[in-house]
Design an enzyme around this catalytic site. Structure first.
Site, PDB file in Angstrom:
ATOM      1  N   ASP A   1      -1.166   1.324  -4.006  1.00 28.58           N
ATOM      2  CA  ASP A   1      -2.105   0.341  -4.545  1.00 28.58           C
ATOM      3  C   ASP A   1      -3.476   0.946  -4.828  1.00 28.58           C
ATOM      4  O   ASP A   1      -4.415   0.237  -5.152  1.00 28.58           O
ATOM      5  CB  ASP A   1      -2.231  -0.869  -3.624  1.00 28.58           C
ATOM      6  CG  ASP A   1      -2.900  -0.549  -2.295  1.00 28.58           C
ATOM      7  OD1 ASP A   1      -2.888   0.631  -1.878  1.00 28.58           O
ATOM      8  OD2 ASP A   1      -3.438  -1.479  -1.657  1.00 28.58           O
TER       9      ASP A   1
ATOM     10  N   ASP B   1      -5.866   2.268  -3.048  1.00 25.96           N
ATOM     11  CA  ASP B   1      -7.065   2.112  -2.229  1.00 25.96           C
ATOM     12  C   ASP B   1      -7.306   3.359  -1.378  1.00 25.96           C
ATOM     13  O   ASP B   1      -8.250   3.406  -0.592  1.00 25.96           O
ATOM     14  CB  ASP B   1      -7.015   0.848  -1.367  1.00 25.96           C
ATOM     15  CG  ASP B   1      -5.886   0.840  -0.351  1.00 25.96           C
ATOM     16  OD1 ASP B   1      -5.045   1.769  -0.348  1.00 25.96           O
ATOM     17  OD2 ASP B   1      -5.827  -0.123   0.452  1.00 25.96           O
TER      18      ASP B   1
ATOM     19  N   SER C   1       0.822  -1.211   0.000  1.00 23.92           N
ATOM     20  CA  SER C   1       0.000   0.000   0.000  1.00 23.92           C
ATOM     21  C   SER C   1       0.857   1.263   0.000  1.00 23.92           C
ATOM     22  O   SER C   1       1.620   1.504  -0.920  1.00 23.92           O
ATOM     23  CB  SER C   1      -0.943  -0.048   1.205  1.00 23.92           C
ATOM     24  OG  SER C   1      -1.908   0.978   1.144  1.00 23.92           O
TER      25      SER C   1
ATOM     26  N   ASP D   1      -2.372   6.329  -3.362  1.00 22.52           N
ATOM     27  CA  ASP D   1      -1.196   5.677  -2.791  1.00 22.52           C
ATOM     28  C   ASP D   1      -0.781   4.543  -3.710  1.00 22.52           C
ATOM     29  O   ASP D   1      -1.335   4.382  -4.803  1.00 22.52           O
ATOM     30  CB  ASP D   1      -1.460   5.203  -1.359  1.00 22.52           C
ATOM     31  CG  ASP D   1      -2.523   4.113  -1.293  1.00 22.52           C
ATOM     32  OD1 ASP D   1      -3.360   4.030  -2.225  1.00 22.52           O
ATOM     33  OD2 ASP D   1      -2.533   3.345  -0.321  1.00 22.52           O
TER      34      ASP D   1
END
Length: 454
Positions: free
Chosen positions: A249, A251, A104, A247
């Site tokens: 990834d 999410d 992440s 960010d």
């Protein structure tokens, strides 16, 4: 030894904490736990695997896929796509298991493994414990034609996700709802580098893009939602209506108004909650947030006639509360925002689209919408090099927290918690003034450093 799974999967330094061997074992254990349940002779469990662009994701995704296939699971490798894309596609492709290889917002040397079950849902603690318990189990593995097969997807699935995103705000060949908006995008050199700008352009926006050239090493490096400074400058220079930062990834989503001022997840949640309430579509007139949300959001929602429900930190806990109560919107100050009508997890690109749609439909600037969600002065200190396991029961720390709360009274609050994804203890203080918040937070952080030193 502590619990392997944290608040968002298994995470740590790649090739030290999170190794190829561990990924292989987790794949096999997950196949046993999550692949069960359909006894049809014609059904073989299916999994989809994806990753963000960091270099270690290449060998980790290969290892986890091998573990799944060796346990008799057919695997589709999606390559680099955002975490919420994987979650959506688990449901859309009727897969039994989803695996995302990502750390992440963490720095490039870290990586992680998080699982999704049928329908694209993150695992609850019970399922994670079952997988962990099965890591050392001896099982008879399939042979011959019963082993799992592996294939790659050529991008069709990713396009299916983009179509899903843009349709959620009414995009069609005859209607481009974001026409006329100029939006700057910081893709963090992450998984949304291509898909994020593509979705916004498909909905009609004029898009200015930065940090969208991932090379396996530059993910989150002075970029994205954890480092919005570059985006703040670009929004002003490009005369954009506003900007969004993802960010690694994708999410998470934070925003920047036309003047370069940061608009955080709490403010985005408040804007979207008010929009849904105005449309009569906010389920039970309720917004789900975490204990980290700013008191200013709670007060603004109360004024707007919107009830807030608080959970522990982590978007999966937000989602659990949303599902239990039938609520449609929830999220975190960090930018994890869940629109349950369209997603089963935090989705940065989806959030950006719906925020943009609210700006366009309202005819107002983002700065004006955000001003309705004032923030109480807040200070967050991440205390490193301490024993986070003792944060909740050390007498000296508890006494310091109680003293701080007595000083603040009804004008603020204190939250002290060990991180579930990083080796730190977080000290958060809200107060009537920034000076008071800073002072109380630094005093508490000093106590934590002294009392919990390793």
């Amino acid at each position: 030894m502590g619990r392997l799974f944290g608040t968002d999967g298994v995470r740590g330094l790649a090739n030290r904490d999170v190794t190829a061997a561990l990924a292989l074992e987790l794949g096999g254990a997950a196949a046993h736990v999550l692949g069960a349940g359909d006894e049809s002779a014609t059904h073989r469990p299916r999994a989809i695997v994806a990753r963000d662009p960091r270099a270690s994701g290449e060998f980790l995704s290969a290892a986890v896929a091998a573990g799944l296939a060796s346990a008799g699971v057919d695997v589709v490798d999606l390559g680099v796509v955002p975490t919420p894309a994987l979650a959506y596609l688990v449901g859309a492709m009727h897969a039994d298991i989803g695996v995302m290889i990502s750390a992440s917002h963490n720095a490039m040397p870290d990586n992680g493994i998080k699982f999704f079950t049928r329908g694209g849902l993150k695992l609850d603690d019970g399922l994670e414990d079952q997988i962990e318990a099965n890591l050392a189990a001896e099982r008879e593995l399939p042979v011959g034609a019963d082993v799992g097969r592996m294939r790659t997807d050529a991008g069709i699935a990713a396009q299916q996700y983009v179509d899903h995103l843009t349709a959620s705000i009414g995009t069609s060949p005859d209607h481009r709802p974001l026409e006329g908006l100029r939006i700057a995008v910081d893709a963090a050199n992450g998984a949304a580098s291509q898909i994020g700008p593509e979705a916004l352009r498909a909905a009609g926006a004029d898009v200015v893009v930065i940090n969208a050239s991932p090379d396996g090493r530059n993910i989150n490096e002075k970029a994205g939602s954890t480092h919005p400074e570059q985006l703040q400058a670009v929004v002003v220079a490009a005369e954009a209506d506003f900007g969004v930062a993802f960010d690694g990834d994708a999410d998470r989503c934070l925003a920047v108004d036309h003047g370069g001022v940061l608009v955080d997840g709490d403010q985005i949640l408040g804007i979207l909650a008010q929009a849904l309430k105005d449309e009569g579509r906010l389920a039970s007139d309720t917004l789900v947030v975490t204990v980290m949300s700013n008191l200013g959001l709670l007060l603004a929602m109360k004024k707007a006639g919107i009830r807030t429900v608080q959970t522990g930190v982590g978007d999966r806990y937000v989602l659990e509360e949303m599902r239990a109560g039938g609520y449609g919107l929830g999220g975190e100050q960090s930018g994890h925002i869940i629109l349950a009508e369209h997603a089963t997890t935090g989705d940065g690109i989806l959030t950006a689209l719906h925020l943009a749609a609210r700006v366009k439909a309202s005819g107002r600037r983002l700065a004006d919408l955000a001003a309705e969600i004032p923030r109480l002065p807040q200070t967050l200190v991440n205390v490193k090099g301490v024993d986070r396991a003792r944060a909740g029961d050390d007498e000296g720390v508890l006494e310091a927290v109680a003293h701080a709360e007595s000083l603040l009274g009804d004008t603020g609050r204190v939250l002290l918690r060990p991180s579930g994804t990083e080796p730190v203890v977080r000290v958060m203080v809200e107060a009537a003034t920034q000076k008071q918040a800073d002072g109380v937070a630094e005093t508490l952080a000093a106590v934590v450093r002294e009392r919990l030193a390793l």
